[in-house]
Design a protein around this motif. Structure first.
Motif, PDB file in Angstrom:
ATOM      1  N   ALA A  63       0.820  -1.211   0.000  1.00 39.19           N
ATOM      2  CA  ALA A  63       0.000   0.000   0.000  1.00 39.19           C
ATOM      3  C   ALA A  63       0.852   1.259   0.000  1.00 39.19           C
ATOM      4  O   ALA A  63       0.349   2.351  -0.284  1.00 39.19           O
ATOM      5  N   LEU A  64       2.148   1.133   0.336  1.00 37.81           N
ATOM      6  CA  LEU A  64       3.026   2.298   0.259  1.00 37.81           C
ATOM      7  C   LEU A  64       3.227   2.753  -1.183  1.00 37.81           C
ATOM      8  O   LEU A  64       3.572   3.919  -1.423  1.00 37.81           O
ATOM      9  N   VAL A  65       3.032   1.857  -2.141  1.00 38.39           N
ATOM     10  CA  VAL A  65       3.189   2.242  -3.550  1.00 38.39           C
ATOM     11  C   VAL A  65       2.137   3.270  -3.945  1.00 38.39           C
ATOM     12  O   VAL A  65       2.474   4.366  -4.427  1.00 38.39           O
ATOM     13  N   PRO A  66       0.809   2.964  -3.762  1.00 36.81           N
ATOM     14  CA  PRO A  66      -0.161   4.030  -4.066  1.00 36.81           C
ATOM     15  C   PRO A  66       0.012   5.242  -3.165  1.00 36.81           C
ATOM     16  O   PRO A  66      -0.293   6.360  -3.580  1.00 36.81           O
ATOM     17  N   ALA A  67       0.513   5.049  -1.933  1.00 41.30           N
ATOM     18  CA  ALA A  67       0.748   6.198  -1.060  1.00 41.30           C
ATOM     19  C   ALA A  67       1.755   7.152  -1.673  1.00 41.30           C
ATOM     20  O   ALA A  67       1.549   8.375  -1.696  1.00 41.30           O
ATOM     21  N   ALA A  68       2.848   6.599  -2.189  1.00 36.03           N
ATOM     22  CA  ALA A  68       3.870   7.436  -2.812  1.00 36.03           C
ATOM     23  C   ALA A  68       3.331   8.126  -4.062  1.00 36.03           C
ATOM     24  O   ALA A  68       3.579   9.314  -4.292  1.00 36.03           O
ATOM     25  N   VAL A  69       2.567   7.378  -4.867  1.00 42.23           N
ATOM     26  CA  VAL A  69       2.019   7.953  -6.098  1.00 42.23           C
ATOM     27  C   VAL A  69       1.048   9.083  -5.782  1.00 42.23           C
ATOM     28  O   VAL A  69       1.095  10.165  -6.381  1.00 42.23           O
ATOM     29  N   LEU A  70       0.164   8.855  -4.800  1.00 41.59           N
ATOM     30  CA  LEU A  70      -0.826   9.874  -4.464  1.00 41.59           C
ATOM     31  C   LEU A  70      -0.183  11.103  -3.854  1.00 41.59           C
ATOM     32  O   LEU A  70      -0.612  12.239  -4.107  1.00 41.59           O
ATOM     33  N   ALA A  71       0.830  10.886  -3.011  1.00 42.24           N
ATOM     34  CA  ALA A  71       1.533  12.035  -2.443  1.00 42.24           C
ATOM     35  C   ALA A  71       2.202  12.855  -3.548  1.00 42.24           C
ATOM     36  O   ALA A  71       2.202  14.091  -3.521  1.00 42.24           O
ATOM     37  N   TRP A  72       2.753  12.173  -4.525  1.00 38.00           N
ATOM     38  CA  TRP A  72       3.399  12.852  -5.656  1.00 38.00           C
ATOM     39  C   TRP A  72       2.377  13.635  -6.475  1.00 38.00           C
ATOM     40  O   TRP A  72       2.663  14.713  -6.991  1.00 38.00           O
ATOM     41  N   ARG A  73       1.145  13.078  -6.553  1.00 37.52           N
ATOM     42  CA  ARG A  73       0.103  13.743  -7.339  1.00 37.52           C
ATOM     43  C   ARG A  73      -0.606  14.844  -6.561  1.00 37.52           C
ATOM     44  O   ARG A  73      -1.519  15.479  -7.069  1.00 37.52           O
ATOM     45  N   GLY A  74      -0.202  15.042  -5.277  1.00 37.91           N
ATOM     46  CA  GLY A  74      -0.749  16.155  -4.511  1.00 37.91           C
ATOM     47  C   GLY A  74      -2.005  15.845  -3.727  1.00 37.91           C
ATOM     48  O   GLY A  74      -2.700  16.769  -3.287  1.00 37.91           O
ATOM     49  N   TRP A  75      -2.334  14.567  -3.521  1.00 39.86           N
ATOM     50  CA  TRP A  75      -3.501  14.230  -2.695  1.00 39.86           C
ATOM     51  C   TRP A  75      -3.214  14.584  -1.250  1.00 39.86           C
ATOM     52  O   TRP A  75      -2.075  14.544  -0.793  1.00 39.86           O
ATOM     53  N   THR A  76      -4.280  14.916  -0.505  1.00 40.23           N
ATOM     54  CA  THR A  76      -4.117  15.364   0.876  1.00 40.23           C
ATOM     55  C   THR A  76      -3.976  14.184   1.819  1.00 40.23           C
ATOM     56  O   THR A  76      -4.605  13.142   1.637  1.00 40.23           O
ATOM     57  N   MET A  77      -3.128  14.357   2.836  1.00 39.75           N
ATOM     58  CA  MET A  77      -2.883  13.320   3.835  1.00 39.75           C
ATOM     59  C   MET A  77      -2.450  14.012   5.126  1.00 39.75           C
ATOM     60  O   MET A  77      -1.767  15.040   5.068  1.00 39.75           O
ATOM     61  N   PRO A  78      -2.854  13.492   6.311  1.00 41.83           N
ATOM     62  CA  PRO A  78      -2.366  14.076   7.562  1.00 41.83           C
ATOM     63  C   PRO A  78      -0.850  14.157   7.567  1.00 41.83           C
ATOM     64  O   PRO A  78      -0.155  13.265   7.078  1.00 41.83           O
ATOM     65  N   ALA A  79      -0.321  15.234   8.140  1.00 39.69           N
ATOM     66  CA  ALA A  79       1.108  15.531   8.018  1.00 39.69           C
ATOM     67  C   ALA A  79       1.988  14.422   8.543  1.00 39.69           C
ATOM     68  O   ALA A  79       3.049  14.135   7.985  1.00 39.69           O
ATOM     69  N   ARG A  80       1.580  13.777   9.623  1.00 41.18           N
ATOM     70  CA  ARG A  80       2.433  12.776  10.260  1.00 41.18           C
ATOM     71  C   ARG A  80       2.277  11.395   9.646  1.00 41.18           C
ATOM     72  O   ARG A  80       3.033  10.482   9.980  1.00 41.18           O
ATOM     73  N   SER A  81       1.285  11.201   8.756  1.00 39.69           N
ATOM     74  CA  SER A  81       0.974   9.848   8.288  1.00 39.69           C
ATOM     75  C   SER A  81       2.129   9.222   7.539  1.00 39.69           C
ATOM     76  O   SER A  81       2.439   8.039   7.713  1.00 39.69           O
ATOM     77  N   GLY A  82       2.777  10.000   6.663  1.00 40.92           N
ATOM     78  CA  GLY A  82       3.884   9.440   5.895  1.00 40.92           C
ATOM     79  C   GLY A  82       5.026   8.997   6.776  1.00 40.92           C
ATOM     80  O   GLY A  82       5.572   7.906   6.606  1.00 40.92           O
ATOM     81  N   ARG A  83       5.390   9.858   7.751  1.00 38.58           N
ATOM     82  CA  ARG A  83       6.485   9.501   8.658  1.00 38.58           C
ATOM     83  C   ARG A  83       6.127   8.267   9.477  1.00 38.58           C
ATOM     84  O   ARG A  83       6.964   7.383   9.689  1.00 38.58           O
TER      85      ARG A  83
END
Length: 364
Positions: free
Chosen positions: A11-31
């Motif tokens: 699931a980190l793969v779509p996470a990286a893609v979505l973050a790159w595309r500018g989708w919103t996510m809580p600031a601490r979620s990626g870390r």
């Protein structure tokens, strides 16, 4: 040992893609996600590193490691040897029943997920991708069991969590969940009535498990009815939880203790020990692991998990039996047919859906 814990990492793969595309996510979620990866790897290392060190010398322990670490994971996925099911097995026979009541809320959850995805909510997208990845991954293997897709359930629960408080108060979801609770109660009552009236069906369960089934079903039904009467439609989710609790508590405190001797193999091994009391050497053919755990005397076996090589194992056991007088073998009906049809045999009854014999004398 099945190696399914790595799948949520995908699931980190779509996470990286979505973050790159500018989708919103809580600031601490990626870390936190990447910190979780390292925490998981550290937990795996606690058993993986000592295991690799202990098996580095090779020998039989290395063969056992490869069986568990590779054959039971990679080989079992790519070329399954049992539990064969069609591609749609999880979608048709597992998820609709075993993921209740959450899966019953999909008609109300899907519009909310759709709006979240339209609003470029990366957290919802990642969790739903996690569910899809796990289900599709195991659907592609020919060997399937319901427990394999359990890693998808935490993600499904988290994806539903933001909207559950509202759904628990909404009339539609409450009616659906209360109907499920009523249906489960009717199933319990019907099973108790059927087994109470059909003595042969109840006797068959007693023969297999040494436990009478009607009383536990009556207790489950009474607990389920009490939950429905106390919580009623206004608290449908608590009513369903109460019905489920009545089932699980009855199984845990009444059913499991009564069937433990049969299910664990302890009762059967006591019969074996009594029958083989005067035999100096006892061999086991096709024995379950729990038999070795419950047996309180020395024994000989002919390799771990050789049920795919039953004829070869029976042949090895025949050579051993003929090697010295005073030996005997515990084996099932198939192994007996392979090499021991003319040998002296004492029938020991059924266990684990097999008929077992204590064989002595000369093999065929």
């Amino acid at each position: 040992t099945k190696g399914v814990g790595f799948l949520p990492l995908l699931a980190l793969v779509p996470a990286a893609v979505l973050a790159w595309r500018g989708w919103t996510m809580p600031a601490r979620s990626g870390r936190l996600a990447f910190a979780g990866v390292f925490a998981m790897l550290a937990a795996i290392g606690l058993w993986f590193v000592p295991m690799m060190v202990a098996t580095a010398a090779g020998g039989e322990l290395l063969a056992y490691r490869n069986e568990i670490l590779f054959d039971q994971t990679v080989t079992r996925y790519a070329d399954a040897w049992h539990h064969h099911e069609p591609f749609w097995y999880y979608l048709v026979r597992v998820i609709p029943l075993l993921w209740l009541p959450l899966i019953a809320l999909l008609p109300w959850l899907w519009p909310r997920w759709r709006n979240a995805l339209a609003g470029r909510d990366a957290w919802t997208a990642i969790l739903l991708a996690w569910v899809v990845i796990v289900v599709v991954f195991f659907s592609l293997s020919s060997g399937k069991r319901g427990v394999y897709v359990l890693p998808a359930l935490p993600a499904l629960a988290m994806a539903a969590a933001p909207w559950l408080p509202g759904l628990m108060r909404a009339p539609g979801p409450r009616r659906a969940v209360f109907a499920l609770a009523c249906m489960l109660t009717l199933v319990l009552a019907g099973a108790a009535l059927y087994l109470g009236l059909d003595g042969s069906a109840a006797a068959s369960i007693v023969a297999d498990y040494d436990a009478e089934p009607v009383l536990p079903l009556v207790v489950m039904t009474a607990g389920a009815l009490a939950s429905l009467l106390v919580f009623r439609l206004r608290d449908a989710f608590f009513a369903y939880a109460g019905v489920l609790a009545a089932v699980l508590l009855t199984i845990g405190f009444i059913v499991n203790p009564r069937i433990d001797e049969v299910r664990s193999g302890r009762a059967f091994m006591q019969r074996v020990e009594l029958a083989a009391a005067g035999i100096p050497e006892l061999g086991l053919v096709g024995a379950k692991e729990q038999y070795l755990l419950q047996l309180r005397r020395p024994s000989v076996n002919f390799g771990h998990a050789r049920w795919r090589e039953k004829e070869d194992e029976a042949a090895d056991a025949a050579v051993w039996l003929a090697g010295r007088p005073g030996r005997a073998l515990l084996l099932d009906g198939k192994a007996r047919e392979a090499c021991f049809r003319e040998a002296q045999a004492l029938e020991l009854g059924r266990a684990n859906r097999q008929q077992w014999f204590l064989v002595s004398g000369d093999p065929d």
